[in-house]
Design a protein around this motif. Structure first.
Motif, PDB file in Angstrom:
ATOM      1  N   PHE A  59       0.808  -1.214   0.000  1.00  0.00           N
ATOM      2  CA  PHE A  59       0.000   0.000   0.000  1.00  0.00           C
ATOM      3  C   PHE A  59       0.849   1.276   0.000  1.00  0.00           C
ATOM      4  CE2 PHE A  59      -2.846  -3.261   1.682  1.00  0.00           C
ATOM      5  CZ  PHE A  59      -3.905  -3.103   0.817  1.00  0.00           C
ATOM      6  N   ASP A  60       2.163   1.095  -0.012  1.00  0.00           N
ATOM      7  CA  ASP A  60       3.038   2.268  -0.063  1.00  0.00           C
ATOM      8  C   ASP A  60       3.589   2.515  -1.470  1.00  0.00           C
ATOM      9  OD1 ASP A  60       2.783   2.757   2.665  1.00  0.00           O
ATOM     10  OD2 ASP A  60       4.363   1.309   3.148  1.00  0.00           O
ATOM     11  N   ASN A  61       4.058   1.439  -2.100  1.00  0.00           N
ATOM     12  CA  ASN A  61       4.797   1.609  -3.356  1.00  0.00           C
ATOM     13  C   ASN A  61       4.094   1.082  -4.607  1.00  0.00           C
ATOM     14  OD1 ASN A  61       6.909   2.683  -1.814  1.00  0.00           O
ATOM     15  ND2 ASN A  61       7.706   0.626  -1.375  1.00  0.00           N
ATOM     16  N   ASP A  62       3.360  -0.054  -4.476  1.00  0.00           N
ATOM     17  CA  ASP A  62       2.770  -0.685  -5.659  1.00  0.00           C
ATOM     18  C   ASP A  62       1.342  -0.160  -5.873  1.00  0.00           C
ATOM     19  OD1 ASP A  62       1.932  -2.309  -7.708  1.00  0.00           O
ATOM     20  OD2 ASP A  62       2.883  -4.118  -6.906  1.00  0.00           O
ATOM     21  N   THR A  63       1.250   0.983  -6.469  1.00  0.00           N
ATOM     22  CA  THR A  63      -0.055   1.647  -6.638  1.00  0.00           C
ATOM     23  C   THR A  63      -1.014   0.826  -7.480  1.00  0.00           C
ATOM     24  OG1 THR A  63       1.051   3.787  -6.516  1.00  0.00           O
ATOM     25  CG2 THR A  63      -1.203   3.758  -7.382  1.00  0.00           C
ATOM     26  N   ALA A  64      -0.533   0.257  -8.559  1.00  0.00           N
ATOM     27  CA  ALA A  64      -1.391  -0.528  -9.463  1.00  0.00           C
ATOM     28  C   ALA A  64      -1.958  -1.745  -8.744  1.00  0.00           C
ATOM     29  CB  ALA A  64      -0.594  -0.955 -10.690  1.00  0.00           C
ATOM     30  N   GLN A  65      -1.075  -2.458  -8.014  1.00  0.00           N
ATOM     31  CA  GLN A  65      -1.525  -3.642  -7.279  1.00  0.00           C
ATOM     32  C   GLN A  65      -2.482  -3.253  -6.152  1.00  0.00           C
ATOM     33  OE1 GLN A  65      -1.300  -6.575  -8.098  1.00  0.00           O
ATOM     34  NE2 GLN A  65      -1.289  -7.988  -6.355  1.00  0.00           N
ATOM     35  N   ARG A  66      -2.180  -2.142  -5.498  1.00  0.00           N
ATOM     36  CA  ARG A  66      -3.062  -1.657  -4.428  1.00  0.00           C
ATOM     37  C   ARG A  66      -4.455  -1.338  -4.981  1.00  0.00           C
ATOM     38  NH1 ARG A  66      -1.487   3.997  -2.638  1.00  0.00           N
ATOM     39  NH2 ARG A  66      -2.583   4.401  -4.600  1.00  0.00           N
ATOM     40  N   ASP A  67      -4.496  -0.618  -6.072  1.00  0.00           N
ATOM     41  CA  ASP A  67      -5.790  -0.243  -6.667  1.00  0.00           C
ATOM     42  C   ASP A  67      -6.564  -1.466  -7.137  1.00  0.00           C
ATOM     43  OD1 ASP A  67      -5.168   2.360  -6.152  1.00  0.00           O
ATOM     44  OD2 ASP A  67      -4.599   2.862  -8.221  1.00  0.00           O
ATOM     45  N   LYS A  68      -5.828  -2.452  -7.643  1.00  0.00           N
ATOM     46  CA  LYS A  68      -6.463  -3.694  -8.090  1.00  0.00           C
ATOM     47  C   LYS A  68      -7.143  -4.406  -6.909  1.00  0.00           C
ATOM     48  CE  LYS A  68      -5.314  -8.119 -10.371  1.00  0.00           C
ATOM     49  NZ  LYS A  68      -5.496  -9.049  -9.246  1.00  0.00           N
ATOM     50  N   LYS A  69      -6.407  -4.455  -5.782  1.00  0.00           N
ATOM     51  CA  LYS A  69      -6.955  -5.115  -4.596  1.00  0.00           C
ATOM     52  C   LYS A  69      -8.159  -4.360  -4.054  1.00  0.00           C
ATOM     53  CE  LYS A  69      -4.908  -8.647  -4.607  1.00  0.00           C
ATOM     54  NZ  LYS A  69      -5.725  -9.818  -4.859  1.00  0.00           N
ATOM     55  N   LEU A  70      -8.047  -3.060  -3.998  1.00  0.00           N
ATOM     56  CA  LEU A  70      -9.150  -2.245  -3.477  1.00  0.00           C
ATOM     57  C   LEU A  70     -10.393  -2.381  -4.353  1.00  0.00           C
ATOM     58  CD1 LEU A  70      -7.233   0.989  -2.392  1.00  0.00           C
ATOM     59  CD2 LEU A  70      -8.276  -0.743  -0.906  1.00  0.00           C
ATOM     60  N   LYS A  71     -10.165  -2.463  -5.674  1.00  0.00           N
ATOM     61  CA  LYS A  71     -11.297  -2.640  -6.591  1.00  0.00           C
ATOM     62  C   LYS A  71     -11.969  -4.004  -6.378  1.00  0.00           C
ATOM     63  CE  LYS A  71     -12.671  -2.236 -11.443  1.00  0.00           C
ATOM     64  NZ  LYS A  71     -13.591  -3.392 -11.385  1.00  0.00           N
ATOM     65  N   GLU A  72     -11.155  -5.044  -6.187  1.00  0.00           N
ATOM     66  CA  GLU A  72     -11.711  -6.380  -5.924  1.00  0.00           C
ATOM     67  C   GLU A  72     -12.600  -6.356  -4.689  1.00  0.00           C
ATOM     68  OE1 GLU A  72      -8.524  -9.159  -5.533  1.00  0.00           O
ATOM     69  OE2 GLU A  72      -7.934  -9.056  -7.655  1.00  0.00           O
ATOM     70  N   LYS A  74     -14.012  -3.683  -3.262  1.00  0.00           N
ATOM     71  CA  LYS A  74     -15.164  -2.805  -3.485  1.00  0.00           C
ATOM     72  C   LYS A  74     -16.225  -3.483  -4.344  1.00  0.00           C
ATOM     73  CE  LYS A  74     -16.419   1.795  -5.212  1.00  0.00           C
ATOM     74  NZ  LYS A  74     -15.926   3.033  -5.839  1.00  0.00           N
ATOM     75  N   ASP A  75     -15.803  -4.152  -5.411  1.00  0.00           N
ATOM     76  CA  ASP A  75     -16.751  -4.819  -6.313  1.00  0.00           C
ATOM     77  C   ASP A  75     -17.523  -5.918  -5.583  1.00  0.00           C
ATOM     78  OD1 ASP A  75     -15.944  -3.194  -8.352  1.00  0.00           O
ATOM     79  OD2 ASP A  75     -14.731  -4.707  -9.383  1.00  0.00           O
ATOM     80  N   PHE A  76     -16.811  -6.709  -4.808  1.00  0.00           N
ATOM     81  CA  PHE A  76     -17.477  -7.796  -4.080  1.00  0.00           C
ATOM     82  C   PHE A  76     -18.400  -7.232  -3.006  1.00  0.00           C
ATOM     83  CE2 PHE A  76     -17.373 -11.369  -0.880  1.00  0.00           C
ATOM     84  CZ  PHE A  76     -18.199 -12.208  -1.602  1.00  0.00           C
ATOM     85  N   ASN A  77     -17.966  -6.170  -2.354  1.00  0.00           N
ATOM     86  CA  ASN A  77     -18.797  -5.543  -1.326  1.00  0.00           C
ATOM     87  C   ASN A  77     -20.076  -4.964  -1.934  1.00  0.00           C
ATOM     88  OD1 ASN A  77     -19.008  -4.694   1.561  1.00  0.00           O
ATOM     89  ND2 ASN A  77     -19.088  -2.665   0.608  1.00  0.00           N
ATOM     90  N   ASN A  78     -19.947  -4.328  -3.100  1.00  0.00           N
ATOM     91  CA  ASN A  78     -21.127  -3.786  -3.788  1.00  0.00           C
ATOM     92  C   ASN A  78     -22.097  -4.903  -4.177  1.00  0.00           C
ATOM     93  OD1 ASN A  78     -20.282  -1.147  -3.593  1.00  0.00           O
ATOM     94  ND2 ASN A  78     -19.323  -1.104  -5.619  1.00  0.00           N
ATOM     95  N   PHE A  79     -21.520  -6.007  -4.629  1.00  0.00           N
ATOM     96  CA  PHE A  79     -22.342  -7.173  -4.977  1.00  0.00           C
ATOM     97  C   PHE A  79     -23.088  -7.696  -3.751  1.00  0.00           C
ATOM     98  CE2 PHE A  79     -22.511 -11.871  -5.012  1.00  0.00           C
ATOM     99  CZ  PHE A  79     -23.435 -12.062  -6.038  1.00  0.00           C
ATOM    100  N   LEU A  80     -22.395  -7.794  -2.626  1.00  0.00           N
ATOM    101  CA  LEU A  80     -23.035  -8.249  -1.386  1.00  0.00           C
ATOM    102  C   LEU A  80     -24.151  -7.294  -0.962  1.00  0.00           C
ATOM    103  CD1 LEU A  80     -19.956  -9.349   0.772  1.00  0.00           C
ATOM    104  CD2 LEU A  80     -21.626 -10.852  -0.317  1.00  0.00           C
ATOM    105  N   HIS A  81     -23.895  -5.997  -1.113  1.00  0.00           N
ATOM    106  CA  HIS A  81     -24.884  -5.001  -0.713  1.00  0.00           C
ATOM    107  C   HIS A  81     -26.165  -5.128  -1.539  1.00  0.00           C
ATOM    108  CE1 HIS A  81     -25.989  -0.511   0.055  1.00  0.00           C
ATOM    109  NE2 HIS A  81     -26.648  -1.323   0.828  1.00  0.00           N
ATOM    110  N   LYS A  82     -26.015  -5.186  -2.852  1.00  0.00           N
ATOM    111  CA  LYS A  82     -27.189  -5.346  -3.719  1.00  0.00           C
ATOM    112  C   LYS A  82     -27.899  -6.663  -3.443  1.00  0.00           C
ATOM    113  CE  LYS A  82     -25.223  -4.752  -7.756  1.00  0.00           C
ATOM    114  NZ  LYS A  82     -25.136  -4.709  -9.228  1.00  0.00           N
TER     115      LYS A  82
END
Length: 334
Positions: A59-72, A74-82
């Motif tokens: 979460f400090d240096n690998d921005t692309a990997q961090r964003d990928k993880k956060l998106k995963e 967020k997407d699953f959480n949104n799916f659970l919410h709906k």
């Protein structure tokens, strides 16, 4: 998510939580093997926790990997919410379209609505599937329930793997509405045999083997069928009102308790010996000739037609069972 699940009535929250997460995981991942520890499965296959911990500075240096993880996440959480909202709408039968609610009420009455929850989650999460599609889907699933579980006597997990696979295909847009209906009908054909089903309807101890609510629904549908056939003018109410009202009960035409001097019958608990009535207290343990006088004045056509029988015995029970058999086979076709 928890608030939506808490709003579900008549189901323990601990059971709902575990079941909900499992069903959502199946639909989202397509994985339906070894489902004993769903939180662990999510960490291993969906979010892949190891990828985070193997990189201490992710979460400090690998921005692309961090964003990928956060998106995963967020997407699953949104799916659970709906999905939690859909789950509550299904189990509370609180859709805006009352015909959808009625179709779910019938499946809940048959005791099998939970079997199909992954399928419903997938359908409602796919924008190409309109909510109204649930009505015709539930008609097929009702036939599945009647033919495979209620009278087919199959285990409760029969067809689960195929249903889970179909759920994932719906969620990932790999099957359309028409194809889904065809696949579900094929699943009924695969898991029910017409010859065995006919025998079971007539010969199984229905009163002991089928829940009271499911039996009432089958017998009510038979009553409505007879009313339509005879153009009866009796107004007895809706399925929902009658099933929620304890005034209508299941009557044994030949009584369960053997009367003095009356020869015992073998087929007491068969479907052919069961009828719905508003007058159970007046009919209890009477002889058939005495009951006929009450049947004749009933507002239920299924009772009134019993007046036409000259006698009631094991043979007539089987004969009437075959009439009910034809109705069931015609109404709930595969």
């Amino acid at each position: 998510i928890f608030s939506e699940l808490m709003s579900i009535e008549n189901y323990p929250i601990t059971r709902i939580e575990n079941q909900f997460l499992k069903h959502c995981y199946i639909v989202y991942s397509g994985d339906n093997k070894d489902l004993s520890d769903i939180p662990k499965k999510i960490k291993i296959t969906l979010i892949k926790q190891r990828e985070i911990f193997t990189k201490k500075n992710l979460f400090d240096n690998d921005t692309a990997q961090r964003d990928k993880k956060l998106k995963e996440i967020k997407d699953f959480n949104n799916f659970l919410h709906k999905s939690s909202n859909y789950y509550a709408s299904i189990l509370n039968q609180s859709f805006e379209n009352d015909d959808i609610n009625k179709s779910f009420f019938r499946l809940e009455t048959l005791g099998k609505i939970e079997t199909f929850l992954p399928l419903y989650i997938a359908i409602l999460n796919n924008k190409k599937f309109k909510p109204e599609f649930l009505i015709s889907i539930n008609e097929i699933l009702e036939a599945f329930t009647i033919r495979v579980f209620i009278f087919g006597g199959k285990k409760g997990n029969t067809g689960n793997s195929a249903l889970f696979d179909l759920s994932y295909k719906i969620f990932t847009n790999k099957i359309n509405f028409t194809e889904l209906k065809k696949e579900l009908r094929n699943l009924i054909e695969k898991n029910s045999n017409n010859l065995d089903l006919r025998k079971s309807i007539v010969n199984m101890s229905a009163y002991n083997s089928i829940s009271q609510s499911a039996l009432k629904l089958v017998l009510l549908d038979y009553e409505y069928f007879l009313q339509n056939e005879t153009q009866s003018k009796f107004e007895i109410g809706t399925v929902e009102d009658l099933l929620n009202d304890n005034k209508i009960t299941i009557e044994h035409i030949a009584p369960q308790n053997i009367l003095p001097g009356v020869k015992p019958m073998e087929n007491i608990n068969l479907l052919g010996n069961l009828v719905l009535t508003f007058n159970n207290s007046n009919l209890t343990n009477k002889t058939f000739p005495s009951k006929k006088e009450i049947y004749e004045k009933s507002n239920l056509v299924s009772e009134r037609e019993l007046f036409e029988y000259l006698e009631w015995n094991d043979k007539t029970i089987i004969e009437r069972g075959k009439k009910l058999q034809k109705f069931i086979m015609d109404k709930w076709k595969s």
